[in-house]
Design an enzyme around this catalytic site. Structure first.
Site, PDB file in Angstrom:
ATOM      1  N   GLU A  83      26.475  31.115  43.811  1.00 38.36           N
ATOM      2  CA  GLU A  83      26.383  30.577  45.089  1.00 38.36           C
ATOM      3  C   GLU A  83      26.440  28.907  44.842  1.00 38.36           C
ATOM      4  O   GLU A  83      25.913  28.467  45.920  1.00 38.36           O
ATOM      5  CB  GLU A  83      24.766  30.795  45.370  1.00 38.36           C
ATOM      6  N   CYS A 120      20.840  34.518  44.952  1.00 42.20           N
ATOM      7  CA  CYS A 120      20.531  34.955  43.510  1.00 42.20           C
ATOM      8  C   CYS A 120      20.548  36.350  43.203  1.00 42.20           C
ATOM      9  O   CYS A 120      20.595  36.527  42.099  1.00 42.20           O
ATOM     10  CB  CYS A 120      19.191  34.475  43.341  1.00 42.20           C
ATOM     11  N   THR A 163      12.918  22.649  40.408  1.00 48.18           N
ATOM     12  CA  THR A 163      13.117  23.755  39.734  1.00 48.18           C
ATOM     13  C   THR A 163      14.403  23.884  39.593  1.00 48.18           C
ATOM     14  O   THR A 163      15.108  25.114  39.553  1.00 48.18           O
ATOM     15  CB  THR A 163      12.704  24.907  41.037  1.00 48.18           C
ATOM     16  N   SER A 211       9.797  30.681  51.670  1.00 46.99           N
ATOM     17  CA  SER A 211      10.574  31.540  50.828  1.00 46.99           C
ATOM     18  C   SER A 211       9.846  32.298  49.915  1.00 46.99           C
ATOM     19  O   SER A 211      10.297  33.417  49.573  1.00 46.99           O
ATOM     20  CB  SER A 211      11.474  30.526  50.143  1.00 46.99           C
ATOM     21  N   HIS A 244      13.502  38.089  39.370  1.00 47.90           N
ATOM     22  CA  HIS A 244      14.215  36.730  39.564  1.00 47.90           C
ATOM     23  C   HIS A 244      13.109  35.666  39.333  1.00 47.90           C
ATOM     24  O   HIS A 244      12.111  35.867  40.175  1.00 47.90           O
ATOM     25  CB  HIS A 244      14.718  36.852  40.997  1.00 47.90           C
ATOM     26  N   SER A 364      17.662  34.955  48.367  1.00 45.33           N
ATOM     27  CA  SER A 364      17.206  34.470  49.830  1.00 45.33           C
ATOM     28  C   SER A 364      18.102  35.034  50.843  1.00 45.33           C
ATOM     29  O   SER A 364      19.119  35.172  50.587  1.00 45.33           O
ATOM     30  CB  SER A 364      17.040  32.874  49.535  1.00 45.33           C
TER      31      SER A 364
HETATM   32  N1  CAA Z   1      -2.156  21.225  38.063  1.00 42.56           N
HETATM   33  C1  CAA Z   1      -1.852  22.447  38.250  1.00 42.56           C
HETATM   34  N2  CAA Z   1      -1.333  23.105  39.170  1.00 42.56           N
HETATM   35  C2  CAA Z   1      -0.871  22.256  40.202  1.00 42.56           C
HETATM   36  C3  CAA Z   1      -1.024  20.941  40.207  1.00 42.56           C
HETATM   37  C4  CAA Z   1      -1.565  20.336  38.967  1.00 42.56           C
HETATM   38  N3  CAA Z   1      -1.814  19.065  38.899  1.00 42.56           N
HETATM   39  N4  CAA Z   1      -0.660  20.343  41.316  1.00 42.56           N
HETATM   40  C5  CAA Z   1       0.001  21.356  42.173  1.00 42.56           C
HETATM   41  N5  CAA Z   1      -0.389  22.529  41.475  1.00 42.56           N
HETATM   42  C6  CAA Z   1       0.048  23.941  41.591  1.00 42.56           C
HETATM   43  C7  CAA Z   1      -0.188  24.501  43.136  1.00 42.56           C
HETATM   44  O1  CAA Z   1      -1.467  24.679  43.368  1.00 42.56           O
HETATM   45  C8  CAA Z   1       1.101  25.406  43.268  1.00 42.56           C
HETATM   46  O2  CAA Z   1       0.446  26.688  42.734  1.00 42.56           O
HETATM   47  P1  CAA Z   1       0.171  27.772  43.735  1.00 42.56           P
HETATM   48  O3  CAA Z   1       1.368  27.901  44.637  1.00 42.56           O
HETATM   49  O4  CAA Z   1      -0.221  28.918  42.634  1.00 42.56           O
HETATM   50  O5  CAA Z   1      -1.162  27.524  44.422  1.00 42.56           O
HETATM   51  C9  CAA Z   1       2.149  25.155  42.412  1.00 42.56           C
HETATM   52  O6  CAA Z   1       1.316  24.066  41.344  1.00 42.56           O
HETATM   53  C10 CAA Z   1       3.205  24.083  43.076  1.00 42.56           C
HETATM   54  O7  CAA Z   1       2.717  23.087  43.824  1.00 42.56           O
HETATM   55  P2  CAA Z   1       2.999  22.765  45.211  1.00 42.56           P
HETATM   56  O8  CAA Z   1       2.865  24.211  46.253  1.00 42.56           O
HETATM   57  O9  CAA Z   1       2.376  21.711  45.801  1.00 42.56           O
HETATM   58  O10 CAA Z   1       4.613  22.610  45.189  1.00 42.56           O
HETATM   59  P3  CAA Z   1       5.707  21.902  46.401  1.00 42.56           P
HETATM   60  O11 CAA Z   1       5.041  22.259  47.641  1.00 42.56           O
HETATM   61  O12 CAA Z   1       6.037  20.420  45.829  1.00 42.56           O
HETATM   62  O13 CAA Z   1       6.795  22.929  45.977  1.00 42.56           O
HETATM   63  C11 CAA Z   1       7.863  24.877  46.071  1.00 42.56           C
HETATM   64  C12 CAA Z   1       6.736  24.087  45.639  1.00 42.56           C
HETATM   65  C13 CAA Z   1       7.831  25.146  47.410  1.00 42.56           C
HETATM   66  C14 CAA Z   1       8.167  26.351  45.588  1.00 42.56           C
HETATM   67  C15 CAA Z   1       9.457  24.206  45.945  1.00 42.56           C
HETATM   68  O14 CAA Z   1       9.459  23.797  44.480  1.00 42.56           O
HETATM   69  C16 CAA Z   1      10.517  24.546  46.348  1.00 42.56           C
HETATM   70  O15 CAA Z   1      10.805  24.602  47.793  1.00 42.56           O
HETATM   71  N6  CAA Z   1      11.286  25.316  45.691  1.00 42.56           N
HETATM   72  C17 CAA Z   1      12.717  25.976  45.990  1.00 42.56           C
HETATM   73  C18 CAA Z   1      12.435  27.226  46.637  1.00 42.56           C
HETATM   74  C19 CAA Z   1      12.216  28.218  45.787  1.00 42.56           C
HETATM   75  O16 CAA Z   1      12.238  28.249  44.502  1.00 42.56           O
HETATM   76  N7  CAA Z   1      11.503  29.244  46.279  1.00 42.56           N
HETATM   77  C20 CAA Z   1      11.100  30.452  45.653  1.00 42.56           C
HETATM   78  C21 CAA Z   1      11.340  31.857  46.374  1.00 42.56           C
HETATM   79  S1  CAA Z   1      12.971  31.917  47.025  1.00 42.56           S
HETATM   80  C22 CAA Z   1      13.841  32.218  45.705  1.00 42.56           C
HETATM   81  O17 CAA Z   1      13.309  32.890  44.637  1.00 42.56           O
HETATM   82  C23 CAA Z   1      15.255  32.128  45.627  1.00 42.56           C
HETATM   83  C24 CAA Z   1      15.565  30.889  44.799  1.00 42.56           C
HETATM   84  O18 CAA Z   1      15.932  31.033  43.887  1.00 42.56           O
HETATM   85  C25 CAA Z   1      15.831  29.588  45.298  1.00 42.56           C
END
Ligand code: CAA
Length: 445
Positions: A83, A120, A163, A211, A244, A364
């Site tokens: 992709e 993916c 990520t 997502s 994945h 996705s």
């Molecule tokens: N200590 C321990 N854990 C902590 C922490 C700390 N100090 N601070 C935060 N965390 C935890 C949170 O609780 C959360 O865990 P849970 O979901 O289990 O509650 C985790 O760490 C992540 O924290 P946030 O949710 O606050 O993180 P974020 O909002 O900054 O980003 C995300 C997370 C939205 C996944 C972001 O990384 C993102 O947008 N990623 C890209 C999209 C993605 O990968 N989506 C996955 C599904 S889609 C897919 O799989 C296709 C693909 O490949 C892209």
């Protein structure tokens, strides 16, 4: 029926490493545990200045062909899943074939080449295409080369930035494979979603939280669809479940959902009933909202049971060891999860010949696919031949300033010159652009 599946694989990681706790979190002023514990990631791989999706894919494919003693005449199709393509017409497979033709006397003129796109999941779809081509008897005794290659970059400052990752997985699909046989049965969960997309842009537009919900919903549909053809699944049926893996924290959620689904109506649910009650059934609730709340409560309790924790540690956790160190490789991601699981079995000296894997792929946009694989007799030799751990150890550890330069270097909207951090050694490298703005490549001895 003759077995068809993956005969061998090779992995090529981008040669740079960004340490998420030491470098990324420190710069952002964030708690490193958000990355190491929350997302479950320690580092991301990045391509060096002379690397891109073509070099990583060609280098993985070259290693594979050398190790298996293949020449171009043995390959009847080259499918690239990505992709991160940089051309809307000419497929990456032609560039990879062009690279390989620099080091082999024969050419790939009689190989069918293509490029697969569905975020993916395209790597798994390419395996399916190769499987179907062989099953249809159209391969003339030849094998298929499937290459999943991506540079998973997000816009600077996007929550997905943590990520990121880059690397390629090359897989040889044959009859009588040495590594795993693919099941005929497949299950799909597919719907028109706008969770993550790149409408003619390099970096994704992402609704991160959504997502994750879409991933789980499609994966669950795919499992139900798989069971409709393969019969009910049980947690004890599979040695490992590679998913994945955009980041290991996502797989933690998928593993729990899968376990709950698989134990429903089984002796495991009965055994756990004294401790956490039985699973809520939708018909017992007046509305969907209260049912979902009850399910969330059950999942919270299930997560803490010894049965679940032991199962997860044995069946899912081992799939994450490579991903933790390299980040999201998009199309290659589920395939490094399989490799990590088999490496773990080898380290533990387990004989897993004949054992089964349940493989959960996701793209996705959105689609999940579940199929099973049976581990073949030659798995140990194949896994022992991988050098991915060495590659991971040898990466150049970039500072935050260097990371910013590397991100710019691979940004298609910028043309940034950057000296390579590592010395190419027996590999394909990006050499520049030709008269029609095509990318050109050299092989460096
Ligand atoms: N200590 C321990 N854990 C902590 C922490 C700390 N100090 N601070 C935060 N965390 C935890 C949170 O609780 C959360 O865990 P849970 O979901 O289990 O509650 C985790 O760490 C992540 O924290 P946030 O949710 O606050 O993180 P974020 O909002 O900054 O980003 C995300 C997370 C939205 C996944 C972001 O990384 C993102 O947008 N990623 C890209 C999209 C993605 O990968 N989506 C996955 C599904 S889609 C897919 O799989 C296709 C693909 O490949 C892209």
């Amino acid at each position: 029926m003759t077995a068809v599946g993956i005969d061998a694989m090779e992995i090529w990681t981008g040669k740079l490493k960004l340490d998420l706790a030491e470098t990324f979190a420190a710069e952002k002023g964030e708690d490193p545990e958000k990355y190491t514990k929350g997302l479950g990631l320690f580092a991301s791989s990045f391509p060096d200045a002379h690397e891109d999706i073509v070099t990583m894919g060609a280098n993985a494919a070259h290693r594979l062909m050398e190790r298996k003693g293949l020449t171009p005449a043995d390959i009847g199709r080259i499918d690239v899943a990505t992709e991160s393509a940089f051309d809307n017409s000419k497929p990456v497979s032609t560039y990879i074939a062009g690279c390989l033709e620099q080091v082999y006397e024969e050419d790939f003129h009689h190989a069918n080449k293509g490029e697969r796109k569905f975020a993916c999941i395209a790597g798994t779809q390419s395996l399916d295409d190769a499987y179907n081509w062989i099953r249809a008897g159209r391969n003339r005794g030849r094998s298929a080369l499937v290459v999943a290659t991506d540079t998973a970059l997000y816009a600077r400052g996007d929550p997905g930035e943590a990520t990121q990752g880059a690397g390629a997985v090359a897989m040889l699909v044959t009859e009588d494979p040495d590594l795993v046989e693919l099941s005929t049965e497949q299950g799909y969960g597919s719907a028109d979603e706008t969770d993550f997309l790149k409408p003619n842009q390099q970096f994704p537009s992402v609704d991160g939280k959504r997502s994750m919900q879409v991933y789980l919903a499609r994966m669950r549909e795919a499992l139900e669809d798989f069971e409709s053809v393969a019969g009910d699944t049980h947690p004890d049926d599979f040695a490992f479940i590679p998913y994945h893996t955009p980041f290991p924290g996502m797989v933690r959620k998928a593993g729990l959902l899968g376990y709950r689904h698989m134990i429903r109506g089984t002796e495991v649910e009965d055994e756990l009933a004294d401790e956490i009650g039985r699973q809520p059934r939708e018909e017992e609730f007046d509305d969907r909202e209260s049912y979902e709340e009850a399910i969330r409560g059950y999942m919270d309790d299930l997560k803490s049971t010894d049965q679940y924790r032991e199962w997860y540690a044995e069946v899912v956790e081992p799939t994450l060891s490579i991903s933790r160190e390299v980040g999201n490789w998009y199309t290659g991601s589920v395939h490094i999860a399989r490799a990590a699981a088999l490496q773990y079995a080898a380290e533990e000296d387990r004989d897993v010949t004949g054992d089964r894997l349940l493989v959960g792929s996701y793209g996705s946009g959105a689609q999940a696919e579940i199929h099973a694989e049976t581990i073949q007799e030659g798995w140990r030799e194949e896994v022992d031949a991988l050098n991915v751990d060495e590659q991971i150890r040898n990466r150049y550890d970039i500072s935050f300033e260097e990371y910013e330069q590397v991100h710019d270097r691979h940004n298609h909207d910028k043309s940034v010159e950057l000296a390579a951090f590592t010395e190419p050694d027996g590999e394909f490298v990006f050499a520049g652009r030709g008269a029609m703005d095509e990318r050109t490549y050299d092989y460096v001895e």
